[in-house]
Design a protein around this motif. Sequence first.
Motif, PDB file in Angstrom:
ATOM      1  N   VAL A  86      36.452  73.894  67.533  1.00  0.00           N
ATOM      2  CA  VAL A  86      36.305  72.548  68.104  1.00  0.00           C
ATOM      3  C   VAL A  86      37.442  72.257  69.071  1.00  0.00           C
ATOM      4  O   VAL A  86      37.220  71.765  70.189  1.00  0.00           O
ATOM      5  N   LEU A  87      38.662  72.557  68.672  1.00  0.00           N
ATOM      6  CA  LEU A  87      39.818  72.306  69.533  1.00  0.00           C
ATOM      7  C   LEU A  87      39.779  73.191  70.774  1.00  0.00           C
ATOM      8  O   LEU A  87      40.134  72.745  71.874  1.00  0.00           O
ATOM      9  N   GLY A  88      39.339  74.437  70.604  1.00  0.00           N
ATOM     10  CA  GLY A  88      39.240  75.337  71.758  1.00  0.00           C
ATOM     11  C   GLY A  88      38.209  74.862  72.761  1.00  0.00           C
ATOM     12  O   GLY A  88      38.409  74.968  73.978  1.00  0.00           O
ATOM     13  N   GLN A  89      37.098  74.325  72.269  1.00  0.00           N
ATOM     14  CA  GLN A  89      36.077  73.793  73.178  1.00  0.00           C
ATOM     15  C   GLN A  89      36.622  72.602  73.958  1.00  0.00           C
ATOM     16  O   GLN A  89      36.341  72.457  75.155  1.00  0.00           O
ATOM     17  N   PHE A  90      37.400  71.759  73.286  1.00  0.00           N
ATOM     18  CA  PHE A  90      37.989  70.624  73.997  1.00  0.00           C
ATOM     19  C   PHE A  90      39.012  71.106  75.021  1.00  0.00           C
ATOM     20  O   PHE A  90      39.092  70.557  76.122  1.00  0.00           O
ATOM     21  N   LEU A 145      47.426  66.134  64.992  1.00  0.00           N
ATOM     22  CA  LEU A 145      46.159  65.406  64.964  1.00  0.00           C
ATOM     23  C   LEU A 145      46.378  63.917  65.211  1.00  0.00           C
ATOM     24  O   LEU A 145      45.585  63.275  65.916  1.00  0.00           O
ATOM     25  N   ALA A 146      47.448  63.357  64.649  1.00  0.00           N
ATOM     26  CA  ALA A 146      47.730  61.931  64.845  1.00  0.00           C
ATOM     27  C   ALA A 146      47.905  61.615  66.320  1.00  0.00           C
ATOM     28  O   ALA A 146      47.353  60.635  66.839  1.00  0.00           O
ATOM     29  N   ALA A 147      48.665  62.446  67.034  1.00  0.00           N
ATOM     30  CA  ALA A 147      48.864  62.227  68.471  1.00  0.00           C
ATOM     31  C   ALA A 147      47.550  62.381  69.231  1.00  0.00           C
ATOM     32  O   ALA A 147      47.250  61.603  70.148  1.00  0.00           O
ATOM     33  N   LEU A 148      46.750  63.372  68.861  1.00  0.00           N
ATOM     34  CA  LEU A 148      45.466  63.588  69.528  1.00  0.00           C
ATOM     35  C   LEU A 148      44.502  62.434  69.265  1.00  0.00           C
ATOM     36  O   LEU A 148      43.772  62.005  70.175  1.00  0.00           O
ATOM     37  N   VAL A 149      44.474  61.947  68.039  1.00  0.00           N
ATOM     38  CA  VAL A 149      43.600  60.816  67.728  1.00  0.00           C
ATOM     39  C   VAL A 149      43.953  59.623  68.608  1.00  0.00           C
ATOM     40  O   VAL A 149      43.071  58.963  69.178  1.00  0.00           O
ATOM     41  N   ALA A 183      29.435  63.600  73.930  1.00  0.00           N
ATOM     42  CA  ALA A 183      30.262  64.720  73.479  1.00  0.00           C
ATOM     43  C   ALA A 183      31.680  64.255  73.164  1.00  0.00           C
ATOM     44  O   ALA A 183      32.283  64.685  72.172  1.00  0.00           O
ATOM     45  N   PHE A 184      32.211  63.369  74.017  1.00  0.00           N
ATOM     46  CA  PHE A 184      33.561  62.871  73.778  1.00  0.00           C
ATOM     47  C   PHE A 184      33.588  61.968  72.547  1.00  0.00           C
ATOM     48  O   PHE A 184      34.534  62.025  71.751  1.00  0.00           O
ATOM     49  N   GLN A 185      32.560  61.160  72.374  1.00  0.00           N
ATOM     50  CA  GLN A 185      32.485  60.328  71.175  1.00  0.00           C
ATOM     51  C   GLN A 185      32.462  61.192  69.913  1.00  0.00           C
ATOM     52  O   GLN A 185      33.122  60.873  68.913  1.00  0.00           O
ATOM     53  N   ASP A 186      31.720  62.283  69.955  1.00  0.00           N
ATOM     54  CA  ASP A 186      31.654  63.190  68.809  1.00  0.00           C
ATOM     55  C   ASP A 186      33.023  63.819  68.539  1.00  0.00           C
ATOM     56  O   ASP A 186      33.413  63.986  67.371  1.00  0.00           O
ATOM     57  N   PHE A 187      33.737  64.172  69.603  1.00  0.00           N
ATOM     58  CA  PHE A 187      35.050  64.793  69.424  1.00  0.00           C
ATOM     59  C   PHE A 187      36.034  63.812  68.799  1.00  0.00           C
ATOM     60  O   PHE A 187      36.788  64.178  67.888  1.00  0.00           O
ATOM     61  N   TRP A 190      35.281  63.494  65.206  1.00  0.00           N
ATOM     62  CA  TRP A 190      35.759  64.677  64.489  1.00  0.00           C
ATOM     63  C   TRP A 190      37.264  64.600  64.273  1.00  0.00           C
ATOM     64  O   TRP A 190      37.749  64.877  63.150  1.00  0.00           O
ATOM     65  N   LEU A 191      38.032  64.234  65.306  1.00  0.00           N
ATOM     66  CA  LEU A 191      39.484  64.109  65.162  1.00  0.00           C
ATOM     67  C   LEU A 191      39.848  63.116  64.069  1.00  0.00           C
ATOM     68  O   LEU A 191      40.720  63.383  63.231  1.00  0.00           O
ATOM     69  N   ARG A 192      39.186  61.966  64.077  1.00  0.00           N
ATOM     70  CA  ARG A 192      39.479  60.958  63.063  1.00  0.00           C
ATOM     71  C   ARG A 192      39.179  61.483  61.662  1.00  0.00           C
ATOM     72  O   ARG A 192      39.980  61.299  60.729  1.00  0.00           O
TER      73      ARG A 192
END
Length: 231
Positions: A86-90, A145-149, A183-187, A190-192
Amino acid sequence: MTTRADWLAWAAQQDAPRLTDWLREISEPDWSATVNHPLFDAMAEGRISGADFAAYMVQDYGFVDPFTALIGFAIGRAPSMEDRVVLGQFMGMLTSDEDSTFQRTFEAFAVPAAQREAPDYLPETRAFQALLRETGRAGGYAEILAALVVTEWIYLEWALRVTRAEGLHPLVGEWIDLHDNPAFQDFVAWLRRRLDEEAEALDDAAFTRMADCFRETVAKERAFHDAVVPR
């Protein structure tokens, strides 16, 4: 300093407690001030000049390199192949579609080569870059993950909130579209979810570092957008 006890006390008062909802709440007023920032309304309503939009994008592009590195650290520290995929796709989207939007914006608004290659970053931009680099270098998976969220959820929220004007410059519309699509909403969802899950296994010290990273990232987002808004 934010502790697990603070989270548990809050959760006890909720019907369906969720860690990321609590993190957002304890990051007020910076969270709402960023999501509702007048800069985003000015962009969506076509009230920002091409030069000002380009200047904003130059500053924002300063995060692509440290942010890409941050995702790389996340991939390396992820506990499963599923997370890495998932992270690689982003990462792929960031270094292709999003990078393309930046480059075509610089071309369309005639940003000089010197500004692209050696930008004069605002102090707030440099401070945010430093936070991203330090989080990647020294942070655990939950902190990353916190920073990415924060960075992705805030951008999703403002993109969902704004109302676009007719005749908006295509590149401004494209910038909004990058942060307002399924797609961005799904990502972001997923992060959350992954941060909610990872936080459960943290010891008290790591939990505090994760929560403090979330709040500091929100504060840096607000400071950046306050600084870059056209005067």
